[in-house]
Scaffold this motif. Structure first.
Motif, PDB file in Angstrom:
ATOM      1  N   GLN A 169       0.848  -1.184   0.000  1.00  0.00           N
ATOM      2  CA  GLN A 169       0.000   0.000   0.000  1.00  0.00           C
ATOM      3  C   GLN A 169       0.886   1.236   0.000  1.00  0.00           C
ATOM      4  O   GLN A 169       1.580   1.503   0.973  1.00  0.00           O
ATOM      5  N   PRO A 170       0.916   2.022  -1.113  1.00  0.00           N
ATOM      6  CA  PRO A 170       1.778   3.199  -1.149  1.00  0.00           C
ATOM      7  C   PRO A 170       1.240   4.305  -0.270  1.00  0.00           C
ATOM      8  O   PRO A 170       0.031   4.438  -0.070  1.00  0.00           O
ATOM      9  N   ASP A 171       2.153   5.115   0.280  1.00  0.00           N
ATOM     10  CA  ASP A 171       1.750   6.301   1.022  1.00  0.00           C
ATOM     11  C   ASP A 171       1.295   7.358   0.035  1.00  0.00           C
ATOM     12  O   ASP A 171       1.895   7.549  -1.016  1.00  0.00           O
ATOM     13  N   ARG A 172       0.237   8.071   0.386  1.00  0.00           N
ATOM     14  CA  ARG A 172      -0.257   9.138  -0.475  1.00  0.00           C
ATOM     15  C   ARG A 172       0.504  10.411  -0.139  1.00  0.00           C
ATOM     16  O   ARG A 172       0.416  10.920   0.963  1.00  0.00           O
ATOM     17  N   SER A 173       1.301  10.918  -1.075  1.00  0.00           N
ATOM     18  CA  SER A 173       2.104  12.111  -0.871  1.00  0.00           C
ATOM     19  C   SER A 173       1.542  13.262  -1.694  1.00  0.00           C
ATOM     20  O   SER A 173       0.788  13.048  -2.634  1.00  0.00           O
ATOM     21  N   PRO A 174       1.918  14.507  -1.381  1.00  0.00           N
ATOM     22  CA  PRO A 174       1.431  15.626  -2.174  1.00  0.00           C
ATOM     23  C   PRO A 174       1.858  15.489  -3.628  1.00  0.00           C
ATOM     24  O   PRO A 174       2.891  14.919  -3.949  1.00  0.00           O
ATOM     25  N   CYS A 188     -13.513   0.230  -5.234  1.00  0.00           N
ATOM     26  CA  CYS A 188     -13.494   1.419  -6.096  1.00  0.00           C
ATOM     27  C   CYS A 188     -13.477   2.698  -5.267  1.00  0.00           C
ATOM     28  O   CYS A 188     -12.739   3.646  -5.571  1.00  0.00           O
ATOM     29  N   ARG A 189     -14.267   2.742  -4.212  1.00  0.00           N
ATOM     30  CA  ARG A 189     -14.286   3.936  -3.357  1.00  0.00           C
ATOM     31  C   ARG A 189     -12.919   4.156  -2.704  1.00  0.00           C
ATOM     32  O   ARG A 189     -12.405   5.271  -2.679  1.00  0.00           O
ATOM     33  N   GLU A 190     -12.327   3.094  -2.182  1.00  0.00           N
ATOM     34  CA  GLU A 190     -11.014   3.217  -1.538  1.00  0.00           C
ATOM     35  C   GLU A 190      -9.952   3.658  -2.543  1.00  0.00           C
ATOM     36  O   GLU A 190      -9.105   4.508  -2.255  1.00  0.00           O
ATOM     37  N   THR A 204      -9.007   7.278  -1.178  1.00  0.00           N
ATOM     38  CA  THR A 204      -7.762   7.139  -0.417  1.00  0.00           C
ATOM     39  C   THR A 204      -6.551   7.104  -1.339  1.00  0.00           C
ATOM     40  O   THR A 204      -5.542   7.767  -1.087  1.00  0.00           O
ATOM     41  N   GLY A 205      -6.660   6.332  -2.415  1.00  0.00           N
ATOM     42  CA  GLY A 205      -5.513   6.164  -3.292  1.00  0.00           C
ATOM     43  C   GLY A 205      -5.209   7.360  -4.161  1.00  0.00           C
ATOM     44  O   GLY A 205      -4.046   7.666  -4.414  1.00  0.00           O
ATOM     45  N   GLU A 206      -6.248   8.075  -4.634  1.00  0.00           N
ATOM     46  CA  GLU A 206      -6.037   9.167  -5.581  1.00  0.00           C
ATOM     47  C   GLU A 206      -6.375  10.539  -5.027  1.00  0.00           C
ATOM     48  O   GLU A 206      -6.127  11.547  -5.685  1.00  0.00           O
TER      49      GLU A 206
END
Length: 394
Positions: A8-13, A98-100, A104-106
Motif C-alpha cells: 500500500q503506497p503512502d499518499r504524498s502531495p 473502487c471507493r477506496e 484514499t488512493g487518488e
C-alpha cells in the motif's frame, strides 16, 4: 490502493500544481467536478485475436481497476487538479474497492457520492487485441435517493448515467459533462450560470439521428471534444477538420480527436486553429485513453496554456496511458510526463534510439514541458491495475 507487489503506497502531495500561479483567495474549492457511473473494470490483454465461439482463449495479461467515470476523475487528480466526483457505489466488495481506490488512493473528493444498500457494482470486462478492445458490461441503474434499483445500464454506457449527488454540483472552476443525445442535464445549465466552465464529450448516438439539435446542452459549454467519426456525423461533413470548423459555430472551442493522426482544434472566438500529431507508442491497452486526453486538455486550458500546447499535452498523456493496463490506473502523473520528456531529450538524434521513431519536429512541439515538469524523483509509486482486488495488508 494495491500496487503491483501488493504493498500500500503512502499518499504524498502531488509533484506539481498546474494552477499554482493562478490560485487566489476565494477561488472555488474544486478545480473540476464530474458525475457518472463507476464500473469495476476487468481487463484482459495479450490476446492474439478476438475470442472465438466454442473455444477458450488465454490472455497473457490481466488487470482490475475502477472504470467508467473513474477513468477521467483519476486522470485529472494525477495531473494535480482538485477533483470532485459524484457517483453511486455498490454495496459490495467491488464498490468498497473502487471507493477506496479513488478516495484514499487518488485523493478524489467523494463527499457528493453515495453507497447504495443492496445495489451491486456495474462491471465491465475489456479484452484488448490488435490495438483495439471489445467490452462486455453488466449493471443496473442506481436508484434515486431512497428508491429501489431499476433498469439495466443500456443507454448510459461506461462513464455515463446517474451519479450520487442529490444537491447539485459544488462550486468549481470547471465541470466535464458526457452529453446524451436528446437529453438535457439540469445541473449543466446551473453550473454554467454560476461561472463554471463546461467541457463536454459525447457517446455514440444509438438512434442514428446524429442531429446537432439533440445536443441542446452545447449552448452551456465552453469546449466540445468528440472523436472524428462523431464530429463528421453531427456536422454532415466528410473531413474531421471541416467538422471542427462547423462545430466551432456552435461552441467556443471545438476539439476533434483524429486517432493515430493526433488532434485538431478550432477556437471559434479568435479563429485560431491548431493541429498536433500523435506520438508513436506501443499500445498495451487503449482503455480510457480518450478520457485521459480530455483530462490533459482540461488541465492545460485551466492553466491558460496556448492552444497547441494543450493539444500536445493531451495527446501525450493519452499516449502514456495506453502503455499500462486498465483505464483509471493507467493515467500518468507528472513524474511519468517528466520521465518521458527527459528520455526523449536524452535519446533524440541517437541512431536507433527510442526517440528515433518520433518525428523530430513533433518532439520540438513539447519544448514547453521544460518550463513545468518536475525534476524531483517520484515520491510514491502510482497504483496500477493488478490481477486481483483481494490482496489486503496484514
Amino acid at each position: 490502493m494495491t500496487t503491483h507487489d501488493g504493498d500500500q503506497p503512502d499518499r504524498s502531495p502531488a509533484l506539481l500544481d498546474p494552477l499554482a500561479a493562478l490560485r487566489r483567495p476565494g477561488d472555488p474549492p474544486w478545480d473540476v467536478y464530474l458525475t457518472g457511473t463507476v464500473f469495476l473494470d476487468i481487463i484482459f490483454t495479450g490476446l492474439d485475436s478476438a475470442p472465438v465461439r466454442g473455444t477458450e482463449s488465454w490472455a497473457r495479461g490481466m488487470g482490475s481497476s475502477p472504470g467508467g467515470v473513474a477513468n477521467m476523475a483519476t486522470a485529472l487528480a494525477r495531473l494535480g487538479l482538485r477533483t470532485s466526483l459524484a457517483a453511486a457505489f455498490g454495496d459490495d466488495i467491488y464498490g468498497d474497492y473502487c471507493r477506496e481506490a479513488l478516495e484514499t488512493g487518488e485523493g478524489i473528493d467523494l463527499s457528493r457520492s453515495r453507497t447504495v444498500p443492496g445495489w451491486h457494482s456495474p462491471v465491465t470486462v475489456s479484452m484488448a487485441y490488435e490495438g483495439e478492445r471489445t467490452m462486455v458490461s453488466h449493471g443496473h441503474q442506481a436508484p434515486p435517493c431512497g428508491g429501489a434499483p431499476h433498469g439495466a445500464l443500456t443507454t448510459a454506457g461506461p462513464g455515463r448515467g446517474p451519479g450520487g449527488d442529490p444537491t447539485g454540483p459544488p462550486h468549481s472552476r470547471a465541470a466535464i459533462a458526457a452529453l446524451v443525445p436528446g437529453s438535457r442535464e439540469e445541473w449543466i445549465a446551473r453550473a454554467a450560470a454560476e461561472g463554471c466552465r463546461i467541457f463536454a464529450d459525447v457517446g455514440w448516438d444509438d438512434t442514428g439521428r446524429w442531429d446537432p439539435a439533440d445536443l441542446a446542452d452545447l449552448e452551456h459549454c465552453e469546449a466540445f471534444l468528440p472523436n472524428a467519426a462523431e464530429a463528421m456525423r453531427y456536422t454532415r461533413t466528410d473531413c474531421p477538420r471541416a467538422a471542427a470548423h462547423a462545430l466551432a459555430d456552435r461552441v467556443p472551442l471545438a476539439v476533434v480527436t483524429l486517432g493515430a493522426e493526433g488532434a485538431y482544434a478550432v477556437d471559434g472566438r479568435t479563429g485560431e486553429t491548431a493541429e498536433v500529431p500523435a506520438i508513436a507508442v506501443e499500445a498495451l491497452d487503449p482503455t480510457g485513453a480518450g478520457d485521459v486526453f480530455v483530462a490533459g486538455f482540461v488541465t492545460g486550458t485551466l492553466a491558460e496554456w496556448p492552444l497547441a500546447d494543450r493539444l500536445a499535452f493531451a495527446g501525450l498523456t493519452a499516449a502514456l496511458s495506453v502503455q499500462e493496463f486498465g483505464g483509471s490506473l493507467s493515467a500518468p502523473g507528472w513524474a511519468e510526463v517528466a520521465a518521458w520528456w527527459q528520455h526523449m531529450k536524452s535519446y533524440a538524434g541517437t541512431p536507433g534510439g527510442t526517440a528515433a521513431a518520433q518525428d523530430p519536429s513533433a518532439l520540438r512541439r513539447y519544448d514547453f514541458l521544460d518550463r513545468m515538469v518536475p525534476t524531483a524523483p517520484r515520491p510514491w509509486p502510482l497504483a496500477r491495475a493488478v490481477p486481483t482486488i483481494g490482496f489486503r495488508k496484514a
